[in-house]
Design a protein around this motif. Structure first.
Motif, PDB file in Angstrom:
ATOM      1  N   ILE A  39       0.845  -1.200   0.000  1.00  0.00           N
ATOM      2  CA  ILE A  39       0.000   0.000   0.000  1.00  0.00           C
ATOM      3  C   ILE A  39       0.880   1.249   0.000  1.00  0.00           C
ATOM      4  O   ILE A  39       0.619   2.216  -0.732  1.00  0.00           O
ATOM      5  CB  ILE A  39      -0.947  -0.001   1.214  1.00  0.00           C
ATOM      6  N   THR A  40       1.941   1.243   0.809  1.00  0.00           N
ATOM      7  CA  THR A  40       2.866   2.383   0.863  1.00  0.00           C
ATOM      8  C   THR A  40       3.515   2.620  -0.488  1.00  0.00           C
ATOM      9  O   THR A  40       3.628   3.770  -0.946  1.00  0.00           O
ATOM     10  CB  THR A  40       3.946   2.131   1.927  1.00  0.00           C
ATOM     11  N   LEU A  41       3.945   1.554  -1.136  1.00  0.00           N
ATOM     12  CA  LEU A  41       4.578   1.676  -2.448  1.00  0.00           C
ATOM     13  C   LEU A  41       3.626   2.298  -3.455  1.00  0.00           C
ATOM     14  O   LEU A  41       4.007   3.186  -4.239  1.00  0.00           O
ATOM     15  CB  LEU A  41       5.037   0.296  -2.927  1.00  0.00           C
ATOM     16  N   GLY A  70       0.342  11.716   5.289  1.00  0.00           N
ATOM     17  CA  GLY A  70       1.698  11.531   4.801  1.00  0.00           C
ATOM     18  C   GLY A  70       1.878  11.971   3.370  1.00  0.00           C
ATOM     19  O   GLY A  70       2.986  12.348   2.964  1.00  0.00           O
ATOM     20  N   MET A  71       0.797  11.925   2.572  1.00  0.00           N
ATOM     21  CA  MET A  71       0.895  12.322   1.172  1.00  0.00           C
ATOM     22  C   MET A  71       1.268  13.803   1.050  1.00  0.00           C
ATOM     23  O   MET A  71       2.060  14.185   0.180  1.00  0.00           O
ATOM     24  CB  MET A  71      -0.418  12.054   0.461  1.00  0.00           C
ATOM     25  N   GLY A  72       0.721  14.644   1.938  1.00  0.00           N
ATOM     26  CA  GLY A  72       1.045  16.066   1.888  1.00  0.00           C
ATOM     27  C   GLY A  72       2.507  16.334   2.159  1.00  0.00           C
ATOM     28  O   GLY A  72       3.110  17.234   1.553  1.00  0.00           O
ATOM     29  N   HIS A  73       3.119  15.564   3.062  1.00  0.00           N
ATOM     30  CA  HIS A  73       4.537  15.741   3.343  1.00  0.00           C
ATOM     31  C   HIS A  73       5.383  15.449   2.107  1.00  0.00           C
ATOM     32  O   HIS A  73       6.372  16.132   1.834  1.00  0.00           O
ATOM     33  CB  HIS A  73       4.961  14.826   4.486  1.00  0.00           C
ATOM     34  N   VAL A  74       4.996  14.414   1.362  1.00  0.00           N
ATOM     35  CA  VAL A  74       5.751  14.071   0.149  1.00  0.00           C
ATOM     36  C   VAL A  74       5.636  15.197  -0.876  1.00  0.00           C
ATOM     37  O   VAL A  74       6.630  15.591  -1.498  1.00  0.00           O
ATOM     38  CB  VAL A  74       5.241  12.738  -0.447  1.00  0.00           C
ATOM     39  N   LEU A  75       4.414  15.730  -1.054  1.00  0.00           N
ATOM     40  CA  LEU A  75       4.212  16.801  -2.027  1.00  0.00           C
ATOM     41  C   LEU A  75       4.924  18.086  -1.612  1.00  0.00           C
ATOM     42  O   LEU A  75       5.205  18.942  -2.454  1.00  0.00           O
ATOM     43  CB  LEU A  75       2.719  17.069  -2.208  1.00  0.00           C
ATOM     44  N   ARG A  76       5.207  18.228  -0.323  1.00  0.00           N
ATOM     45  CA  ARG A  76       5.915  19.405   0.154  1.00  0.00           C
ATOM     46  C   ARG A  76       7.396  19.133   0.408  1.00  0.00           C
ATOM     47  O   ARG A  76       8.023  19.740   1.276  1.00  0.00           O
ATOM     48  CB  ARG A  76       5.247  19.931   1.417  1.00  0.00           C
ATOM     49  N   ASN A  77       7.946  18.198  -0.354  1.00  0.00           N
ATOM     50  CA  ASN A  77       9.390  17.931  -0.335  1.00  0.00           C
ATOM     51  C   ASN A  77       9.891  17.446   1.019  1.00  0.00           C
ATOM     52  O   ASN A  77      11.016  17.757   1.416  1.00  0.00           O
ATOM     53  CB  ASN A  77      10.171  19.178  -0.765  1.00  0.00           C
ATOM     54  N   ARG A  78       9.066  16.684   1.714  1.00  0.00           N
ATOM     55  CA  ARG A  78       9.500  16.007   2.936  1.00  0.00           C
ATOM     56  C   ARG A  78       9.270  14.501   2.743  1.00  0.00           C
ATOM     57  O   ARG A  78       8.473  13.873   3.440  1.00  0.00           O
ATOM     58  CB  ARG A  78       8.702  16.503   4.143  1.00  0.00           C
ATOM     59  N   TRP A 109      10.965  11.712   3.323  1.00  0.00           N
ATOM     60  CA  TRP A 109      11.252  10.736   4.369  1.00  0.00           C
ATOM     61  C   TRP A 109      10.131  10.689   5.400  1.00  0.00           C
ATOM     62  O   TRP A 109       9.638   9.616   5.752  1.00  0.00           O
ATOM     63  CB  TRP A 109      12.579  11.074   5.060  1.00  0.00           C
ATOM     64  N   GLU A 110       9.748  11.853   5.882  1.00  0.00           N
ATOM     65  CA  GLU A 110       8.656  11.899   6.848  1.00  0.00           C
ATOM     66  C   GLU A 110       7.351  11.448   6.203  1.00  0.00           C
ATOM     67  O   GLU A 110       6.542  10.750   6.823  1.00  0.00           O
ATOM     68  CB  GLU A 110       8.513  13.320   7.400  1.00  0.00           C
ATOM     69  N   GLY A 111       7.153  11.827   4.943  1.00  0.00           N
ATOM     70  CA  GLY A 111       5.921  11.453   4.253  1.00  0.00           C
ATOM     71  C   GLY A 111       5.781   9.962   4.079  1.00  0.00           C
ATOM     72  O   GLY A 111       4.714   9.383   4.350  1.00  0.00           O
ATOM     73  N   VAL A 112       6.850   9.301   3.638  1.00  0.00           N
ATOM     74  CA  VAL A 112       6.732   7.856   3.391  1.00  0.00           C
ATOM     75  C   VAL A 112       6.596   7.097   4.707  1.00  0.00           C
ATOM     76  O   VAL A 112       5.923   6.057   4.770  1.00  0.00           O
ATOM     77  CB  VAL A 112       7.935   7.354   2.565  1.00  0.00           C
ATOM     78  N   LEU A 113       7.203   7.606   5.786  1.00  0.00           N
ATOM     79  CA  LEU A 113       7.032   6.970   7.092  1.00  0.00           C
ATOM     80  C   LEU A 113       5.576   7.085   7.554  1.00  0.00           C
ATOM     81  O   LEU A 113       4.989   6.109   8.043  1.00  0.00           O
ATOM     82  CB  LEU A 113       7.962   7.612   8.117  1.00  0.00           C
ATOM     83  N   CYS A 114       4.980   8.283   7.376  1.00  0.00           N
ATOM     84  CA  CYS A 114       3.573   8.461   7.754  1.00  0.00           C
ATOM     85  C   CYS A 114       2.661   7.596   6.881  1.00  0.00           C
ATOM     86  O   CYS A 114       1.687   7.019   7.371  1.00  0.00           O
ATOM     87  CB  CYS A 114       3.187   9.925   7.627  1.00  0.00           C
ATOM     88  N   LEU A 115       2.983   7.502   5.593  1.00  0.00           N
ATOM     89  CA  LEU A 115       2.190   6.651   4.709  1.00  0.00           C
ATOM     90  C   LEU A 115       2.262   5.190   5.144  1.00  0.00           C
ATOM     91  O   LEU A 115       1.263   4.454   5.087  1.00  0.00           O
ATOM     92  CB  LEU A 115       2.668   6.792   3.264  1.00  0.00           C
ATOM     93  N   PHE A 116       3.439   4.747   5.577  1.00  0.00           N
ATOM     94  CA  PHE A 116       3.577   3.363   6.018  1.00  0.00           C
ATOM     95  C   PHE A 116       2.777   3.111   7.297  1.00  0.00           C
ATOM     96  O   PHE A 116       2.107   2.080   7.428  1.00  0.00           O
ATOM     97  CB  PHE A 116       5.047   3.025   6.242  1.00  0.00           C
ATOM     98  N   LEU A 117       2.844   4.057   8.243  1.00  0.00           N
ATOM     99  CA  LEU A 117       2.061   3.890   9.473  1.00  0.00           C
ATOM    100  C   LEU A 117       0.566   3.888   9.166  1.00  0.00           C
ATOM    101  O   LEU A 117      -0.201   3.096   9.743  1.00  0.00           O
ATOM    102  CB  LEU A 117       2.403   5.012  10.451  1.00  0.00           C
ATOM    103  N   PHE A 118       0.146   4.770   8.259  1.00  0.00           N
ATOM    104  CA  PHE A 118      -1.257   4.767   7.848  1.00  0.00           C
ATOM    105  C   PHE A 118      -1.614   3.439   7.186  1.00  0.00           C
ATOM    106  O   PHE A 118      -2.702   2.888   7.414  1.00  0.00           O
ATOM    107  CB  PHE A 118      -1.511   5.923   6.883  1.00  0.00           C
ATOM    108  N   TRP A 171      -5.241  19.020   1.706  1.00  0.00           N
ATOM    109  CA  TRP A 171      -6.423  18.225   1.371  1.00  0.00           C
ATOM    110  C   TRP A 171      -6.080  16.739   1.251  1.00  0.00           C
ATOM    111  O   TRP A 171      -6.793  15.887   1.769  1.00  0.00           O
ATOM    112  CB  TRP A 171      -7.039  18.731   0.068  1.00  0.00           C
ATOM    113  N   LEU A 172      -4.994  16.454   0.545  1.00  0.00           N
ATOM    114  CA  LEU A 172      -4.602  15.051   0.384  1.00  0.00           C
ATOM    115  C   LEU A 172      -4.220  14.429   1.716  1.00  0.00           C
ATOM    116  O   LEU A 172      -4.472  13.247   1.961  1.00  0.00           O
ATOM    117  CB  LEU A 172      -3.440  14.939  -0.607  1.00  0.00           C
ATOM    118  N   SER A 173      -3.591  15.227   2.588  1.00  0.00           N
ATOM    119  CA  SER A 173      -3.188  14.704   3.885  1.00  0.00           C
ATOM    120  C   SER A 173      -4.388  14.327   4.741  1.00  0.00           C
ATOM    121  O   SER A 173      -4.295  13.441   5.588  1.00  0.00           O
ATOM    122  CB  SER A 173      -2.332  15.734   4.620  1.00  0.00           C
TER     123      SER A 173
END
Length: 508
Positions: free
Chosen positions: A45-47, A430-438, A440-449, A423-425
């Motif tokens: 799911i994270t991938l 975690g998706m918002g973190h990825v779109l805002r150039n973060r 590492w934090e974004g993919v970690l949040c996506l994995f926890l979700f 909105w995506l977050s």
């Protein structure tokens, strides 16, 4: 205070019970089956989610890049269709959807930032172990149904009944030379008082593994139970020679010497056994009984041999593993899965080496227009396009109408850049973190979700388990899961709301 202490004690004992269930062979298969399935689904799911975030950010770059490759500058719709077809190639070739998302990450990494590329590299490294993870999960599931592991575990835990004996005899009929089955058969038959049958199966086991100290020790116990003390002593002595690290034959030999009133020799052997396995010997002495089956110690099948049997390849395991693999990567044979990921990693390294100096396509930080190093009309130094530099220069010579138009464009882009991640977050933490150039934090949040999402998907019945790795209907577990998710969700939303642009970079 005492109520809180009792709650903490209960919580600690519950956690300890969960951890011990992974070590207890009787429960471990179901627990590891659930855990591996949970992690596999969460990673996939994270991938998928991270691949979509990369697609959102860099698809326009790919379409622009195709302008230079196919020379269709005045047909943007055709270029977008062509870029979509390019990204769908693995799916059109029938490779399976997991390779579709891997292909997206590989192609779009050409335009990705260094931080994005590092995350992509890590995801490919984890993907490298996906076939192995599927094989492990399949081994756990298969071992609960087909290769004798449950029967061997039951026989090892002092269980005996006619049904278990019948199942073991059926396994023995299918594989007469199987040492673990022969050992377990002997253990069960000895407990049931079928000493002649136990001796026969132990003898067959000794023919298969003549240097096994466990076989000699257990055969000595049959001699002991049938009043053949001298033969028992001879078997125990050979067992201590072949297995000097086994406590059981030393203890049993000590019992035999004690029976012959050789008290000093017996005490020396008891001490040696206690040094090798103090917990076992302490238990044996505290539960001592005059029954011949209780006076000496049998050696059960060693846990490492059971785990080796769990991971052994068999028809059931291969069928489950292949079925699982076909869901994700059907077009690529499972045995070539790791090799294809290695090729992707090499290509990713090559892409990074070629584009390591700078990104040749990027967005203007003000208006979002594409800045391309191959387009002379838009090529500039820095992170702003020529139009923004001209419009907002200090000279003030720009056309007022153009300035108003440009300001409106910048306002729309900045509003979109601020609101879309938020909105995506809300939907995908975690998706918002990825779109805002973060990333590492974004993919970690996506994995926890994904862990919470997969936990909700895995309802009772997929894999039998005594503990609630799947969503439990028990009210306390539901409340605990909900509380943890609310804490996680609130933390992610707070973080995405704290992100601010400053100096062309994201800061909290």
């Amino acid at each position: 205070g005492s109520s809180f202490d009792r709650w903490l004690t209960a919580f600690h004992d519950g956690l300890e019970g969960i951890f011990l269930s992974y070590d207890n062979l009787g429960e471990a298969l179901g627990q590891w089956s659930n855990l591996t399935l949970w992690l596999l689904i969460s990673f996939l799911i994270t991938l998928v989610l991270f691949s979509f975030s990369i697609l959102i950010r860099y698809h326009s770059f790919l379409a622009h890049h195709l302008e230079h490759l196919v020379r269709l500058e005045r047909a943007p719709a055709v270029l977008r269709i062509l870029s979509i077809l390019l990204l769908l190639l693995p799916f059109l070739w029938g490779w399976g959807w997991i390779w579709l998302f891997a292909f997206w990450l590989l192609v779009l990494s050409i335009y990705a930032t260094r931080a994005d590329r590092v995350v992509i590299f890590v995801l490919f490294l984890v993907l490298l172990f996906l076939p192995t993870g599927i094989r492990w999960h399949s081994s756990f599931v298969a071992s609960m149904a087909g290769n004798g592991v449950p029967e061997i575990i039951s026989g090892n835990t002092a269980e005996w009944n006619p049904d278990l004996l019948q199942k073991l005899l059926e396994l023995h009929g299918k594989a007469p030379q199987d040492p673990e089955v022969l050992q377990t058969l002997g253990l069960v038959e000895k407990r049931m008082g079928k000493f002649a049958d136990a001796e026969k199966h132990y003898q067959q086991w000794m023919e298969v593994e003549p240097q096994s100290p466990a076989a000699l020790n257990n055969m000595g116990n049959v001699y002991w139970a049938t009043n053949r003390l001298e033969q028992a002593i001879e078997a125990y002595q050979k067992a201590t020679e072949l297995g000097p690290n086994h406590a059981e034959p030393y203890y049993n030999l000590g019992q035999a010497y004690h029976q012959k009133l050789l008290l000093n020799e017996a005490e020396s052997l008891f001490q040696k056994a206690r040094e090798l396995n103090p917990q076992l010997i302490s238990f044996a002495t505290s539960t001592f009984h005059r029954h011949p089956n209780r006076m000496v110690l049998d050696e059960p099948v060693a846990p490492k041999r059971i785990w080796k049997r769990v991971f052994s390849t068999n028809a059931t395991q291969e069928k489950i593993s292949q079925g699982f693999w076909d869901i994700f990567g059907e077009g690529v044979p499972q045995q070539y899965g790791e090799g294809l990921v290695v090729v992707c990693l090499l290509l990713l390294g090559l892409i990074h080496w070629i584009t390591r100096e700078r990104l040749f396509i990027r967005n203007c930080e003000k208006c979002g227009r594409i800045i391309c190093s191959r387009c002379s009309h838009s090529m500039v130094l820095g992170s702003q396009c020529r139009q923004c530099i001209t419009t907002f220069s200090a000279s003030g010579k720009a056309d007022p109408q153009m300035v108003r138009k440009k300001r409106s464009e910048v306002s729309r882009y900045q509003s979109w850049k601020r609101r879309l991640p938020q909105w995506l977050s809300l939907i995908l933490p975690g998706m918002g973190h990825v779109l805002r150039n973060r990333p590492w934090e974004g993919v970690l949040c996506l994995f926890l979700f994904s862990l919470f999402l997969a936990k909700a998907i895995m309802w009772r019945g997929w894999v039998p388990s005594p503990l609630p790795l799947e969503i439990s209907l028990d009210f306390p577990w539901m409340i605990l899961t909900l509380v943890l998710f609310v804490i996680f969700y609130g933390f992610v939303q707070n973080r995405i709301g704290s992100l601010r642009w400053k100096g062309g970079k994201i800061h909290f």
